[in-house]
Design a protein around this motif. Structure first.
Motif, PDB file in Angstrom:
ATOM      1  N   ARG A  18       0.649  -5.148  12.779  1.00 59.92           N
ATOM      2  CA  ARG A  18       1.921  -5.227  12.052  1.00 59.92           C
ATOM      3  C   ARG A  18       2.959  -5.553  13.114  1.00 59.92           C
ATOM      4  O   ARG A  18       3.541  -4.650  13.734  1.00 59.92           O
ATOM      5  N   HIS A  20       5.025   0.509  -0.436  1.00 56.04           N
ATOM      6  CA  HIS A  20       5.760  -0.431   0.410  1.00 56.04           C
ATOM      7  C   HIS A  20       4.814  -1.546   0.851  1.00 56.04           C
ATOM      8  O   HIS A  20       3.611  -1.481   0.606  1.00 56.04           O
ATOM      9  N   ASN A  28       5.817   6.705   4.366  1.00 53.91           N
ATOM     10  CA  ASN A  28       4.556   6.002   4.102  1.00 53.91           C
ATOM     11  C   ASN A  28       3.849   6.501   2.841  1.00 53.91           C
ATOM     12  O   ASN A  28       2.874   5.897   2.393  1.00 53.91           O
ATOM     13  N   HIS A  53       3.706  -4.805   3.840  1.00 54.54           N
ATOM     14  CA  HIS A  53       3.695  -5.258   5.231  1.00 54.54           C
ATOM     15  C   HIS A  53       3.242  -6.708   5.298  1.00 54.54           C
ATOM     16  O   HIS A  53       2.486  -7.172   4.455  1.00 54.54           O
ATOM     17  N   HIS A  96       0.852  -1.193   0.000  1.00 53.51           N
ATOM     18  CA  HIS A  96       0.000   0.000   0.000  1.00 53.51           C
ATOM     19  C   HIS A  96       0.885   1.238   0.000  1.00 53.51           C
ATOM     20  O   HIS A  96       2.096   1.171   0.143  1.00 53.51           O
TER      21      HIS A  96
END
Ligand code: ZN
Length: 128
Positions: free
Chosen positions: A108, A29, A25, A31, A13
């Motif tokens: 996360r 990238h 952000n 996760h 995202h």
């Protein structure tokens, strides 16, 4: 009493509007996410169960498939894919099939971050 089922998914995202200019952000990238779906109730005296977790898993697997190895920004309703909006999106998707749904946690773990949502509003706009 609560029971839960966990699942993991990997996704990419970016968050162009949620952080100041130049923030990492804003860049694309990925996760590893962990999700915990918790159901609350009393065990049925005959079965000893609050719910059949096998049936719960079927519902949850469908939601996982919709997220896993996806670019979240492209999913309808996840144009702003924060932990908060993913939790709301998951709730809206699975709650109709899980009347005892009490909480969706999304974590996360590598960052030590997460969000726990109890269905108290239906959109981030409504939360404002
Ligand atoms: Zn991120």
């Amino acid at each position: 009493m609560r029971i839960f089922i966990d699942f993991n998914f990997e996704a990419a995202h970016h968050l162009p509007h949620s952080f100041p200019d130049g923030h990492v952000n804003q860049r694309l990238h990925g996760h590893s996410f962990r999700v915990r779906v918790s159901l609350q109730g009393r065990p049925d005296p005959k079965t000893g169960l609050i719910a059949d977790l096998g049936a719960v898993k079927t519902t949850v697997d469908s939601a996982k498939d919709a997220l896993d190895h996806r670019y979240l920004n492209e999913i309808a309703g996840l144009e702003l894919p924060t932990l908060e909006t993913i939790a709301i999106w998951l709730w809206r998707r699975i709650a109709p099939d899980l009347p005892a749904l009490a909480e969706i946690g999304i974590y996360r773990d590598s960052c030590g971050e997460g969000c726990e949502y109890q269905g108290e509003f239906e959109t981030v706009e409504e939360a404002a």
